[in-house]
Design an enzyme around this catalytic site. Structure first.
Site, short mmCIF file in Angstrom:
data_model
loop_
_atom_site.label_atom_id
_atom_site.label_comp_id
_atom_site.label_asym_id
_atom_site.label_seq_id
_atom_site.Cartn_x
_atom_site.Cartn_y
_atom_site.Cartn_z
N SER A 165 -25.19 -27.42 -20.32
CA SER A 165 -25.20 -28.84 -19.93
C SER A 165 -24.07 -29.18 -18.97
O SER A 165 -23.24 -30.07 -19.23
CB SER A 165 -25.14 -29.71 -21.19
OG SER A 165 -26.20 -29.39 -22.04
N ASP A 218 -29.10 -29.93 -21.04
CA ASP A 218 -29.51 -30.62 -22.26
C ASP A 218 -30.58 -31.68 -21.99
O ASP A 218 -31.43 -31.95 -22.84
CB ASP A 218 -28.31 -31.24 -22.97
CG ASP A 218 -27.45 -32.12 -22.05
OD1 ASP A 218 -27.71 -32.13 -20.83
OD2 ASP A 218 -26.52 -32.76 -22.55
N ARG A 245 -24.24 -24.53 -30.42
CA ARG A 245 -25.14 -24.04 -31.47
C ARG A 245 -25.87 -22.79 -31.00
O ARG A 245 -26.23 -22.65 -29.83
CB ARG A 245 -26.19 -25.09 -31.82
CG ARG A 245 -25.66 -26.30 -32.54
CD ARG A 245 -26.80 -27.15 -33.08
NE ARG A 245 -27.74 -27.56 -32.03
CZ ARG A 245 -28.98 -27.98 -32.29
NH1 ARG A 245 -29.43 -28.01 -33.54
NH2 ARG A 245 -29.77 -28.36 -31.30
#
Length: 968
Positions: free
Chosen positions: A654, A708, A590
């Protein structure tokens, strides 16, 4: 001569009607009928003679037969039920079933729907030697049933019939009856020379009972002429055991008690695995079927199925059939041993059918319609017209001869017309019985079809009983009417050839198979179950690995890397500004615009767009990967109308990284299927900036790179200032927390705190978890893209739980413990059992039929309800272990924080994200329960992150910008 002529006449009538039914002549013939029958006019006689040259006398006989038929039909009009009547009976019966199944309505229900605790039908793998005792009438049987499943299913039966004297049937005291049964059982064992063996026994006890366990059954009421006192309200298995113990010369293991209907279903179920209904139409009548546990409110639990003994003979005892019962039915009931009870049975079964015909014949005789109005003492005597007479009289070839002989034996002088009329009475009575039976059976079929949510049901009904077997057309009438009432059910009727005694043995065999398989399955699943001591051991090992990861000397060899993130503070609510965030942790990523406002209008506004990374890029070069990311950022800026804007950016990356500063992250190794070359060992922020410069379209200030987990902690920290721990349990798993700087030997300085990215997925890579790893874990690890690495993650995360379940199912199937030992090719495919199936299968709202649909999607088209229950149990065990391990790891983290601060009790919030945590129906509760148990001095709040780690990256950037400003 009379018998021959009349037999010819009836045979001819049958053929004549079949041949002539579409002709105008027959229609005209039938139109001649008046209220009194047919008029013998010249036209009708000439017509009959014309048909194939029938002799005039035969034509007259046919006409007389038709005339008599109409007279009897008119007299017995109320016994002849239309299809509409039968459909109404079926609907009434369905309502009675619902009453019997309900906890609140069962006490007043006529149809009791008694649980039998029989949970499964035969699957063909049963084997062994079993005894059976079959008690349901004046004669009872003892059987030795040898069941073999070596390549071919075979059953060998040896049996002996014993008589119960009437004095014991109706005598006082229960001891005499069961002492007699025990004596007969001893005699049978002696004859076979097996008295020294302790064999399992199934007890068929064909009377209404209230069962509380498979081997415990309390007699509700005697039927079928039994009235022995001291038995009603007692456990019949207990009475039999007491009688056997009193003898002391043999011992047996009474495993199950069932009634004859259940025995019939189980007997037929051995030959046809679709059989899930049992039906008896003999001396008495009853039915049973496999009901969904969720509908059976009388028994705890809502998973799987249980056979329900309907005791449908009592249908109508509450008045539900009063409008259909005739004066003949009421006379039958009044003269019975149990007036007002078993009213449906009295309209159907063999105990009453002959007597019902006799009562009708007496009534017709007294009204002058039979035997010239003359009765005899024999005709007037109760019980002198047996049901076997009805079956014989309805025989097409010899029925009228038998009718003549039977009536003469009753002292009557029957005419030809009398014999024809008696035969018609028998037809009407037996047809009504078959049709009433069909109506109630149709209700059962609809219930099963609705339970399974099928458009069309395919099933088998196992049937036994003298009426069904011996009556020449009862079965055909029953089958035909069932198919008319439920055209959307494909029903096979399978006659039980070996009686309910074999069924009792089969129930016992199934119980033994299930018990043996249960033990074997539990031994396998026990390796996946963790007790409190084991979980505490995991917690202690995690604490030790955390310490090794923090220390400079042991950091390099620690499996839990405890990486510094250079995040020194969580949000305090004063952050303000517009920030970009990039969230990369899988094949979808995203780009976000995050607007943070403080003060009275404190809030966070987010805009985002999701982009996909094609597989060829994840497996290509690092340059291709970061060029693709930058093109997506440019697209987002244009989409937001901010092309050329220079905003601070937070980068959620992440994957395992080593950080030397907040805006630098050295990729240690790829995970989650990424293999882009030229990235490992490089600073991902530098790779991103290089790609931005290559594009030469915009510039960004990359302020922070985080993973994350840290992003989740920061997102939740904005909502709750006590949030100092981040946890991800999704495709992968990881945790972070705020560590005291004095303990973080890899970073200079002792003041304050810093967020540590634990990278706890690698816990156990050094062998610390070997004692807890099962063969299934090792199989998953060996077939993964990174064998020997991320061992803790492979026991917890969504990427691997489905694979663990698949491997367990394969092992169960290979051992014959599941899917009848038949492997599906699709189930052999790695990754076919997705982790999302665990969440779906364990959903409390998901019925087992939906679990079965998931299995069918996996190619397991022949899976049973029992298979669905077992698959659900495997999913539950695997998911529970994952949640417990996660809870043990988290307990180590919060305990460390408590000890760092020297607190007696700690109050802290953990920010949590990840699909497994969010979507699995029980994961969070089990994890919380484990955490509370292992860290009782820590009051932990689990706060679910609703906005993802992208918002967290922006908040870290906002915090960093705030702190920059404060330093200025």
């Amino acid at each position: 001569m009379f018998c021959v002529a009349m037999s010819f006449c009836l045979l001819y009538v049958s053929g004549f009607l079949c041949w002539a039914s579409p002709s105008k002549g027959l229609v005209h013939l039938l139109s001649q009928g008046s209220s009194e029958g047919f008029s013998l006019n010249a036209h009708t006689l000439n017509f009959l003679v014309w048909c194939d040259g029938v002799a005039l006398n035969d034509a007259i006989q046919i006409l007389i037969y038709l005339n008599l038929k109409l007279k009897v039909d008119k007299f017995l009009y109320h016994l002849r039920l239309s299809e509409e009547n039968l459909m109404d009976v079926s609907m009434r019966f369905r309502r009675e079933m619902d009453k019997g199944l309900g906890r609140d309505t069962n006490p007043t229900a006529a149809v009791k729907m008694l649980p039998t605790y029989v949970r499964s039908t035969p699957d063909g793998t049963e084997s062994g030697d079993f005894l059976a005792l079959d008690l349901g009438g004046t004669n009872f049987r003892v059987l030795l049933v040898k069941v073999s499943a070596n390549g071919k299913q075979t059953v060998e039966i040896e049996n002996q019939i014993y008589v119960i004297p009437e004095t014991l049937m109706r005598g006082s005291g229960s001891e005499q009856l069961f002492d007699h049964i025990a004596e007969c059982l001893a005699n049978f064992l002696d004859k076979l020379n097996i008295k020294d063996k302790k064999l399992p026994l199934g007890f068929t006890f064909s009377f209404p009972c209230q069962q509380t366990k498979l081997d415990e059954s309390f007699l509700v009421t005697w039927t079928k002429g039994f009235r022995a006192s001291g038995v009603e309200g007692k456990d019949v298995v207990g009475l039999l055991r007491k009688a056997i113990r009193k003898r002391g010369d043999f011992d047996i293991d009474i495993v199950a008690v069932i009634n004859d209907t259940v025995g019939t279903m189980m007997t037929c179920g051995y030959d046809d695995h679709h059989c899930e209904i049992g039906l008896i139409v003999g001396t008495g009548t009853n039915a049973c079927y496999m009901e969904e546990m969720r509908n059976l409110e009388l028994v705890e639990g809502d998973e799987g199925r249980m056979c329900v003994n309907m005791e449908w003979g009592a249908f109508g005892d509450d008045g539900a059939l009063d409008d259909l019962r005739t004066d003949f039915d009421r006379e039958i009931d009044a003269g019975s041993l149990n007036p007002g009870k078993q009213l449906f049975e009295k309209m159907i079964s063999g105990m009453y059918m002959g007597e019902l015909v006799r009562i009708i014949l007496v009534k017709m005789t007294k009204e002058g319609q039979l035997f010239q109005g003359r009765t005899t003492p024999q005709l007037l005597a109760t019980g002198h017209f047996k049901t076997s007479y009805v079956s014989a009289i309805e025989n097409v070839k010899s029925g009228l001869c038998y009718a003549e002989q039977t009536l003469r034996d009753l002292g009557l002088e029957p005419s030809e017309e009398d014999c024809v009329a008696v035969q018609r009475v028998c037809q009407i009575v037996s047809t009504r019985a078959a049709h009433l039976c069909a109506a109630s059976l149709a209700a059962v079929l609809r219930q099963i079809r609705d339970n399974k949510a099928l458009d069309r049901l395919r099933t088998t009904v196992g049937v036994d009983g003298s009426v069904y077997k011996n009556h020449p057309v009862f079965a055909r009438r029953l089958h035909k009417m069932v198919r008319r009432l439920v055209p959307d059910c494909d029903v096979r009727f399978l006659r039980s050839e070996d009686g309910s005694g074999k069924g009792a043995a089969m129930v016992t065999a199934v119980a033994y198979r299930l018990a043996k398989q249960h033990i074997e399955r539990q031994q396998i699943l026990d390796s996946l179950r963790l007790d409190r001591d084991q979980l505490r051991c995991v917690m202690r090992k995690m604490e030790a690995e955390m310490q090794r990861g923090l220390a400079r000397d042991t950091h390099a060899t620690a499996s839990v890397r405890m990486l510094p993130t250079y995040v020194r503070s969580t949000p305090d609510g004063t952050e303000w500004g517009d920030f970009l965030a990039l969230d990369l942790g899988g094949t979808n990523f995203r780009v976000l615009l995050v607007r943070v406002r403080s003060g009275k209008r404190r809030n966070v506004e987010m805009h985002n767009k999701i982009y996909t990374i094609p597989q060829e890029i994840t497996q290509g070069t690092g340059e291709e990967l970061f060029d693709h990311i930058v093109h997506c950022i440019a697209d987002f800026l244009e989409y937001m109308g901010m092309k050329g804007a220079a905003l601070p950016l937070g980068f959620t990356f992440s994957f395992p990284c080593h950080q030397n500063s907040l805006d630098q992250g050295i990729l240690l190794n790829w995970t989650k299927g990424f293999k882009a070359t030229g990235c490992e060992g490089e600073d991902v922020v530098a790779l991103l900036k290089d790609a931005i410069h290559r594009m030469e379209d915009f510039d960004l200030d990359v302020v922070a790179v985080v993973n994350d987990t840290v992003g989740t902690m920061m997102t939740c920290g904005y909502e709750d200032p006590r949030c100092e721990v981040g946890l991800i349990v999704g495709t992968g798993t990881n945790a972070c927390y705020m560590e005291e700087m004095r303990n973080l030997e890899l970073v200079e300085g002792d003041e304050g705190r810093m967020c540590v990215n634990m990278e706890w997925g690698a816990f156990g890579d050094d062998g610390a978890l070997d004692d807890f790893c099962t063969p299934f874990d090792r199989a998953v690890d060996e077939s993964s893209t990174n064998p020997g690495k991320q061992r803790f993650e492979k026991m917890i995360s969504g990427m691997y739980l489905g694979e663990i379940v698949r491997n367990v199912l394969l092992d169960f199937t290979a051992k014959g413990l599941l899917f009848r030992g038949k492997l599906s090719e699709r189930l052999k495919t790695r990754g076919i059992f997705e982790t999302k199936f665990l969440s779906q299968i364990e959903s409390d709202r998901l019925a087992l039929r939906q679990v079965r649909s998931i299995l069918q999607h996996l190619g397991l088209t022949s899976s049973t309800c029992d298979d669905s229950i077992l698959v659900k149990e495997v999913c539950s065990v695997v998911a529970r272990r994952a949640a417990q391990l996660c809870g043990a790891g988290l307990a180590a983290v919060v305990e460390r924080i408590r000890q760092n601060r020297g607190l007696q009790n700690l109050s802290v919030t953990v920010g949590v994200d990840g699909t497994l945590y969010k979507l699995h129906p029980h994961f969070s509760a089990i994890m919380r329960e484990t955490l509370r148990d292992l860290a009782p001095q820590c009051d932990v709040t689990l706060l679910q992150s609703e906005d993802g780690s992208g918002k967290g990256a922006a908040l870290i950037t906002a915090v960093a910008c705030r702190m920059r400003g404060s330093r200025k």
